[in-house]
Design an enzyme around this catalytic site. Structure first.
Site, short mmCIF file in Angstrom:
data_model
loop_
_atom_site.label_atom_id
_atom_site.label_comp_id
_atom_site.label_asym_id
_atom_site.label_seq_id
_atom_site.Cartn_x
_atom_site.Cartn_y
_atom_site.Cartn_z
N ASN A 1 0.84 -1.20 0.00
CA ASN A 1 0.00 0.00 0.00
C ASN A 1 0.88 1.25 0.00
OD1 ASN A 1 0.60 0.70 2.88
ND2 ASN A 1 -0.44 -1.26 3.23
N ARG A 2 0.28 2.41 0.10
CA ARG A 2 0.99 3.67 -0.08
C ARG A 2 1.69 4.20 1.17
NH1 ARG A 2 -0.32 6.21 -4.90
NH2 ARG A 2 -2.12 5.35 -6.01
#
Length: 209
Positions: free
Chosen positions: A22-23
Site C-alpha cells: 500500500n501507499r
C-alpha cells in the site's frame, strides 16, 4: 514508559519479484518514535519496508509481511505500557506463493487472496487494564463513524482518524491532520501541520489522559 510503535506498510509476496502493498511510507510512525524519544521514553519500533532512518536510541525491528509484524507486535506488547499501531497492514495476502517468477501469458490472471491477521484486534483482546492501545484509521469516507466503530470493535483507548487521498496530507506527505477520538467520548482535532508536530501533540494527549 515503554512505548511500542508500528510503522510503514507490509508486503505480501506473490512470487520472488512481485508483492501486494500500500501507499504508506512510515513517516507518521517514525515521527511518533522521534517524539517519544525526545520525551525520554523507551521505544520499540516495528517497521515495515520504508526508505527512512530510525532515530538513534530506538530498538528497531524490521519486518516485511503482516504475519511477521503480528509476531513482533505481540512479542513486544507483553512489556509495553503504550502501544501505537500506526502501520498500514495489508488486509489480504495471496493464498499461494510461487517460488518461481510467474511468466506473463495471454489473457488475464486471477490471484486468490486470503485475510491476514487483524493485529490491532489481537492486541485489543490481550490488552492489560493498565495498557494504553492507540490505533489509526485512514479513511476516504465517513471518517468519524468508521473510526468510532473501529475503536469499539477492537477495544482501543484512542484512535487517530485521518482522511486519505487529499493532497498535502496523509500517505507520503510531510504533513497530516488527525481527529483523535478517545474511548471516553473525547474528540480532539489536531489541525494540519508537520507529522513531527502531530506526533508530539498526540503523545501529550495519550500519555496525560
Amino acid at each position: 514508559m515503554k512505548i511500542l510503535i508500528s510503522a510503514g506498510p507490509t508486503r505480501e509476496a506473490i512470487d520472488p519479484v512481485r508483492f501486494i502493498t500500500n501507499r504508506s511510507t512510515g513517516k507518521m510512525g517514525y515521527a511518533i518514535a522521534h517524539a517519544a524519544l525526545e520525551m525520554q521514553h523507551e521505544v520499540v519500533l516495528v517497521s515495515g519496508p520504508v526508505a527512512l532512518t530510525a532515530p538513534a536510541g530506538v530498538k528497531l525491528v524490521n519486518v516485511e509481511s503482516a504475519a511477521e509484524m503480528a509476531e513482533a507486535m505481540k512479542k513486544f506488547a507483553v512489556e509495553a505500557d503504550v502501544i501505537i499501531m500506526s502501520a498500514a497492514v495489508a488486509d489480504y495476502r495471496p493464498c499461494s506463493y510461487s517460488s518461481s517468477k510467474i511468466k506473463k501469458s495471454d489473457g488475464n490472471m486471477v490471484i486468490e487472496l486470503e485475510r491476514t491477521e487483524d493485529i490491532l484486534a489481537s492486541l485489543g483482546k490481550s490488552k492489560r487494564a493498565d495498557q494504553i492501545l492507540v490505533g489509526f484509521a485512514a479513511e476516504t469516507d465517513d471518517l468519524l463513524q468508521n473510526a468510532q466503530n473501529k475503536l469499539e470493535r477492537k477495544n482501543l483507548d484512542y484512535i487517530a482518524a485521518n482522511i486519505v487521498g487529499v493532497p498535502g496530507r496523509g500517505f507520503g506527505a510531510a504533513d497530516n491532520a488527525i481527529t483523535l477520538i478517545g474511548r471516553d467520548g473525547s474528540l480532539r482535532e489536531l489541525s494540519l501541520k508537520s507529522k513531527r508536530s502531530i506526533a508530539g501533540e498526540l503523545l501529550e494527549i495519550v500519555l496525560n489522559r
